[in-house]
Structure formats: C-alpha cells, structure tokens
Enzyme design. Structure first.
Site, PDB file in Angstrom:
ATOM      1  N   ALA A  65      46.660  28.785  50.490  1.00  0.00           N
ATOM      2  CA  ALA A  65      46.941  27.714  49.531  1.00  0.00           C
ATOM      3  C   ALA A  65      46.022  27.932  48.335  1.00  0.00           C
ATOM      4  O   ALA A  65      44.963  28.558  48.466  1.00  0.00           O
ATOM      5  CB  ALA A  65      46.671  26.366  50.179  1.00  0.00           C
ATOM      6  N   GLY A 110      47.334  29.392  54.313  1.00  0.00           N
ATOM      7  CA  GLY A 110      48.703  28.948  54.058  1.00  0.00           C
ATOM      8  C   GLY A 110      49.693  30.107  53.982  1.00  0.00           C
ATOM      9  O   GLY A 110      50.886  29.918  54.213  1.00  0.00           O
ATOM     10  N   GLU A 113      50.666  30.700  57.423  1.00  0.00           N
ATOM     11  CA  GLU A 113      51.537  29.574  57.817  1.00  0.00           C
ATOM     12  C   GLU A 113      52.948  29.757  57.254  1.00  0.00           C
ATOM     13  O   GLU A 113      53.929  29.403  57.916  1.00  0.00           O
ATOM     14  CB  GLU A 113      50.931  28.252  57.325  1.00  0.00           C
ATOM     15  N   GLU A 133      40.571  28.667  57.099  1.00  0.00           N
ATOM     16  CA  GLU A 133      40.393  27.309  56.572  1.00  0.00           C
ATOM     17  C   GLU A 133      39.044  26.680  56.913  1.00  0.00           C
ATOM     18  O   GLU A 133      38.422  26.036  56.079  1.00  0.00           O
ATOM     19  CB  GLU A 133      41.523  26.381  57.061  1.00  0.00           C
TER      20      GLU A 133
HETATM   21  N1  DAK Z   1      43.529  30.425  46.018  1.00  0.00           N
HETATM   22  C1  DAK Z   1      43.334  30.612  44.704  1.00  0.00           C
HETATM   23  N2  DAK Z   1      42.983  31.804  44.183  1.00  0.00           N
HETATM   24  C2  DAK Z   1      42.792  32.819  45.037  1.00  0.00           C
HETATM   25  C3  DAK Z   1      42.974  32.677  46.435  1.00  0.00           C
HETATM   26  C4  DAK Z   1      43.376  31.394  46.933  1.00  0.00           C
HETATM   27  N3  DAK Z   1      43.624  31.175  48.220  1.00  0.00           N
HETATM   28  N4  DAK Z   1      42.708  33.872  47.038  1.00  0.00           N
HETATM   29  C5  DAK Z   1      42.388  34.721  46.031  1.00  0.00           C
HETATM   30  N5  DAK Z   1      42.433  34.089  44.841  1.00  0.00           N
HETATM   31  C6  DAK Z   1      42.147  34.626  43.514  1.00  0.00           C
HETATM   32  C7  DAK Z   1      40.661  34.912  43.368  1.00  0.00           C
HETATM   33  O1  DAK Z   1      39.960  33.731  43.049  1.00  0.00           O
HETATM   34  C8  DAK Z   1      40.673  35.907  42.225  1.00  0.00           C
HETATM   35  O2  DAK Z   1      40.889  35.194  41.021  1.00  0.00           O
HETATM   36  P1  DAK Z   1      39.993  35.478  39.692  1.00  0.00           P
HETATM   37  O3  DAK Z   1      38.574  35.417  40.140  1.00  0.00           O
HETATM   38  O4  DAK Z   1      40.423  36.866  39.280  1.00  0.00           O
HETATM   39  O5  DAK Z   1      40.425  34.405  38.747  1.00  0.00           O
HETATM   40  C9  DAK Z   1      41.947  36.713  42.504  1.00  0.00           C
HETATM   41  O6  DAK Z   1      42.749  35.890  43.359  1.00  0.00           O
HETATM   42  C10 DAK Z   1      41.689  38.032  43.210  1.00  0.00           C
HETATM   43  O7  DAK Z   1      40.912  37.750  44.358  1.00  0.00           O
HETATM   44  P2  DAK Z   1      39.600  38.557  44.752  1.00  0.00           P
HETATM   45  O8  DAK Z   1      38.927  39.075  43.533  1.00  0.00           O
HETATM   46  O9  DAK Z   1      38.815  37.702  45.693  1.00  0.00           O
HETATM   47  O10 DAK Z   1      40.232  39.809  45.530  1.00  0.00           O
HETATM   48  P3  DAK Z   1      39.554  40.669  46.679  1.00  0.00           P
HETATM   49  O11 DAK Z   1      40.476  41.825  46.904  1.00  0.00           O
HETATM   50  O12 DAK Z   1      38.114  40.965  46.369  1.00  0.00           O
HETATM   51  O13 DAK Z   1      39.571  39.744  47.981  1.00  0.00           O
HETATM   52  C11 DAK Z   1      40.619  38.208  49.550  1.00  0.00           C
HETATM   53  C12 DAK Z   1      40.808  39.397  48.557  1.00  0.00           C
HETATM   54  C13 DAK Z   1      41.999  37.772  50.012  1.00  0.00           C
HETATM   55  C14 DAK Z   1      39.808  38.690  50.755  1.00  0.00           C
HETATM   56  C15 DAK Z   1      39.850  37.068  48.835  1.00  0.00           C
HETATM   57  O14 DAK Z   1      40.508  36.810  47.596  1.00  0.00           O
HETATM   58  C16 DAK Z   1      39.807  35.797  49.631  1.00  0.00           C
HETATM   59  O15 DAK Z   1      39.003  35.669  50.570  1.00  0.00           O
HETATM   60  N6  DAK Z   1      40.622  34.816  49.218  1.00  0.00           N
HETATM   61  C17 DAK Z   1      40.619  33.497  49.813  1.00  0.00           C
HETATM   62  C18 DAK Z   1      41.329  33.545  51.118  1.00  0.00           C
HETATM   63  C19 DAK Z   1      41.335  32.179  51.777  1.00  0.00           C
HETATM   64  O16 DAK Z   1      40.293  31.594  52.054  1.00  0.00           O
HETATM   65  N7  DAK Z   1      42.520  31.714  52.025  1.00  0.00           N
HETATM   66  C20 DAK Z   1      42.736  30.442  52.667  1.00  0.00           C
HETATM   67  C21 DAK Z   1      42.899  29.440  51.614  1.00  0.00           C
HETATM   68  S1  DAK Z   1      42.796  27.836  52.328  1.00  0.00           S
HETATM   69  C22 DAK Z   1      45.683  21.390  53.336  1.00  0.00           C
HETATM   70  C23 DAK Z   1      46.641  22.104  52.682  1.00  0.00           C
HETATM   71  C24 DAK Z   1      46.611  23.451  52.776  1.00  0.00           C
HETATM   72  C25 DAK Z   1      45.616  24.104  53.475  1.00  0.00           C
HETATM   73  C26 DAK Z   1      44.666  23.364  54.123  1.00  0.00           C
HETATM   74  C27 DAK Z   1      44.706  22.007  54.078  1.00  0.00           C
HETATM   75  N8  DAK Z   1      45.679  19.976  53.207  1.00  0.00           N
HETATM   76  C28 DAK Z   1      46.174  19.454  52.004  1.00  0.00           C
HETATM   77  C29 DAK Z   1      45.097  19.172  54.236  1.00  0.00           C
HETATM   78  C30 DAK Z   1      45.587  25.514  53.459  1.00  0.00           C
HETATM   79  C31 DAK Z   1      44.413  26.102  53.198  1.00  0.00           C
HETATM   80  C32 DAK Z   1      44.314  27.488  52.814  1.00  0.00           C
HETATM   81  O17 DAK Z   1      45.242  28.256  52.806  1.00  0.00           O
END
Ligand code: DAK
Length: 255
Positions: A65, A110, A113, A133
């Site tokens: 997300a 997400g 998911e 998450e």
């Molecule tokens: N959201 C927004 N931007 C994201 C992102 C994300 N999930 N993942 C990556 N990006 C963005 C980065 O911020 C970066 O943007 P800039 O800095 O260039 O502006 C760009 O994508 C490239 O990312 P990286 O530079 O980090 O790329 P790397 O190859 O170094 O790393 C990575 C790739 C996938 C390992 C890393 O980007 C990463 O760890 N990303 C976050 C992954 C993550 O934590 N995903 C889970 C998100 S939480 C809910 C609703 C929904 C949810 C929960 C609750 N409620 C409303 C209750 C769901 C939650 C999630 O999905």
C-alpha cells in the site's frame, strides 16, 4: 474515469492489466483501487475477454500500500482505505472470469494481498514476497490475515506476518503461495499459455468452477457440494451437452 495507473491490452480473449507506477514501485493508492474496480467491471462486461492477467511494470509487482498516502491518515481514513482495498480484492475473487497474477518482482504487503485476491499466481524467479506491515506498526489491511493462512496454513502465514522475512520465488513455491516459477523473460509467455488454455475451455464451466471453489471454501462441505450439484446441472442442455457431443464426434466443441 480515465485510466492513469492501469494499462490494458486485450488479445486473443485475454486481458492483460499492467499496474504502472514504476517510480513508486506500483504502490497501491486510492486512485489505483478506483481504477481497478472500474477495470474489473469493464472486463466482466466484455464478451471478448475470458481471462484476466494482472502484472506490474518495472521491478515490482506491487511493493505494498502507498506509505506516502497512508502516513497522515486519521483512524477513520485508515479504516476507509482498508475497506476500499478489501472491496477491490473481493471484487477480483467474485469476478466470474479467472484472474491470474503474473508476479514480476516485489510482492510486498498490500501487493501480496493483491496477488492473494487473484485465482492463482505465476512468479518470475526474481520475485520477492513478504508481509512487512508489523515493521511499520500496522497489520495487513486488505484481508491478508484471512487469505494467507487459508492458502498456505497458519504456521507459514504467521511466519511471514510476524518475522516479515522476505522470501524468494522458490520458497514461495514450496509454501504453495505460487503455482509456478519461471525465468523472468518466460513469465508473460508462460502466463499467456495458461490463460489461452483456460480461454479454450467451456467458458461457462470455467466460470462455474471458479464460483464453486470460491464459494465452497467459505462454507461447509455439504453446502459447497450442493452449490457444485446446482452448477453442474445448469451446464446440461447447453455448454455441457456441446462439449460431450464434440468429444464423441471427435471434433472441437463449438462453445
Ligand atoms: N509506498 C510508497 N512508496 C514506496 C513503497 C510503498 N509501499 N515502496 C517503495 N516506494 C517508493 C520508495 O519510497 C522510493 O520512492 P522515492 O524515494 O524514489 O520517492 C521508490 O518507491 C523506490 O523505492 P526504493 O528506493 O526503496 O527501492 P529499493 O529497490 O531500494 O527497495 C523495496 C525496494 C521494495 C525493498 C523498498 O522500496 C521497500 O522496502 N518498500 C516498502 C515495502 C513495504 O514496507 N511494503 C508494505 C507497505 S505497508 C491498512 C491498509 C493497508 C495496509 C495496512 C493497513 N489499513 C488502512 C488498516 C497495507 C500495508 C502495506 O502494504
């Protein structure tokens, strides 16, 4: 609504939907959910579409997300954002046409998911899977806590959800999270191969199999079997008769 995030390409009865926000690793925002709802409605209504494929542009399938959009949400906005995504993924499950996830890269949070809302998953050997998450102080918000244990068992699901370990495609295959792993360049040809094979089958039978499995898994065995009998019966006299006749007459069915 004009599509800005989703790209659509329909060929040979297969709709390929590409999520295209590669700079943000295809992170899921409100606009994505609205576009996907519209896309599913459009593709459901199109007679020339029999199978839907979802993939991501660039190095991610979907990296979760959109953290940038979620950071400043209030409690009620958070709940609303969760419901929005839950409805979209439920829509994929309830869509009468099969939906295949072609997982080209990161499928995190997400993003995983979303893949779980699809009917089955084919992965590139470069794909990475995880539910990070809790690292962000969140739970999954799009029914991942419900679908993941149903698919891979509670031990595997809790392992991924609690450790947040990112696993590779081969481990995802061992867990039953994906059905095939192929080299990156073979991902789309392989997925299209499966999609074409499905598109050649009895279209109503395909839709009814999906319905029986999807509804059956959410009910008890007796009720699920009753749904199956009803759907089985409904194919007699039309598509089923043609399929069986074609077999006996040694010809291709004319659906
Ligand atoms: N959201 C927004 N931007 C994201 C992102 C994300 N999930 N993942 C990556 N990006 C963005 C980065 O911020 C970066 O943007 P800039 O800095 O260039 O502006 C760009 O994508 C490239 O990312 P990286 O530079 O980090 O790329 P790397 O190859 O170094 O790393 C990575 C790739 C996938 C390992 C890393 O980007 C990463 O760890 N990303 C976050 C992954 C993550 O934590 N995903 C889970 C998100 S939480 C809910 C609703 C929904 C949810 C929960 C609750 N409620 C409303 C209750 C769901 C939650 C999630 O999905």
């Amino acid at each position: 609504m004009e599509y800005k995030i989703l790209k659509l390409d329909v060929k040979e009865n297969i709709a390929a939907v590409t999520i295209s926000r590669p700079k943000d690793l295809n992170a899921l925002n409100t606009r994505f959910f609205n576009e996907m709802d519209q896309m599913v409605a459009e593709l459901t209504a199109r007679d020339d579409v029999k199978v839907i494929v979802i993939t991501g542009e660039g190095k991610a399938f979907v990296a979760g997300a959109d953290i940038k959009e979620m950071t400043d949400m209030t409690q009620s906005q958070g709940s609303e954002f969760s419901r929005l995504g839950q409805n979209t993924f439920r829509g994929l499950e309830q869509c009468e046409k099969p939906v295949i996830a072609a997982i080209n890269g990161f499928a995190l949070g997400g993003g995983l998911e979303l893949a779980l809302g699809c009917d089955f998953r084919i992965a590139s050997s470069k794909a990475k899977f995880g539910q990070p998450e809790v690292t962000l102080g969140l739970t999954p918000g799009y029914a991942g806590t419900q679908r993941l244990p149903r698919l891979i068992g509670s031990g595997n699901a809790l392992f991924l959800l609690l450790t947040t370990e990112m696993i590779g495609a081969e481990e995802a295959l061992r867990m039953g999270l994906v059905q095939r792993v192929v080299e990156p360049e073979k991902l789309m040809p392989t997925v299209f191969g499966f999609a074409k094979a499905i598109a050649a089958k009895g279209p109503k039978a395909v839709q009814k199999v999906k319905k029986c499995v999807r509804r059956g898994i959410e009910t008890d065995f007796e009720k699920g079997s009753a749904i199956e009998s009803e759907e089985f019966g409904s194919l007699f006299g039309n598509e089923g008769r043609e399929g069986m006749k074609a077999f006996l007459e040694k010809r291709k069915p004319n659906w």
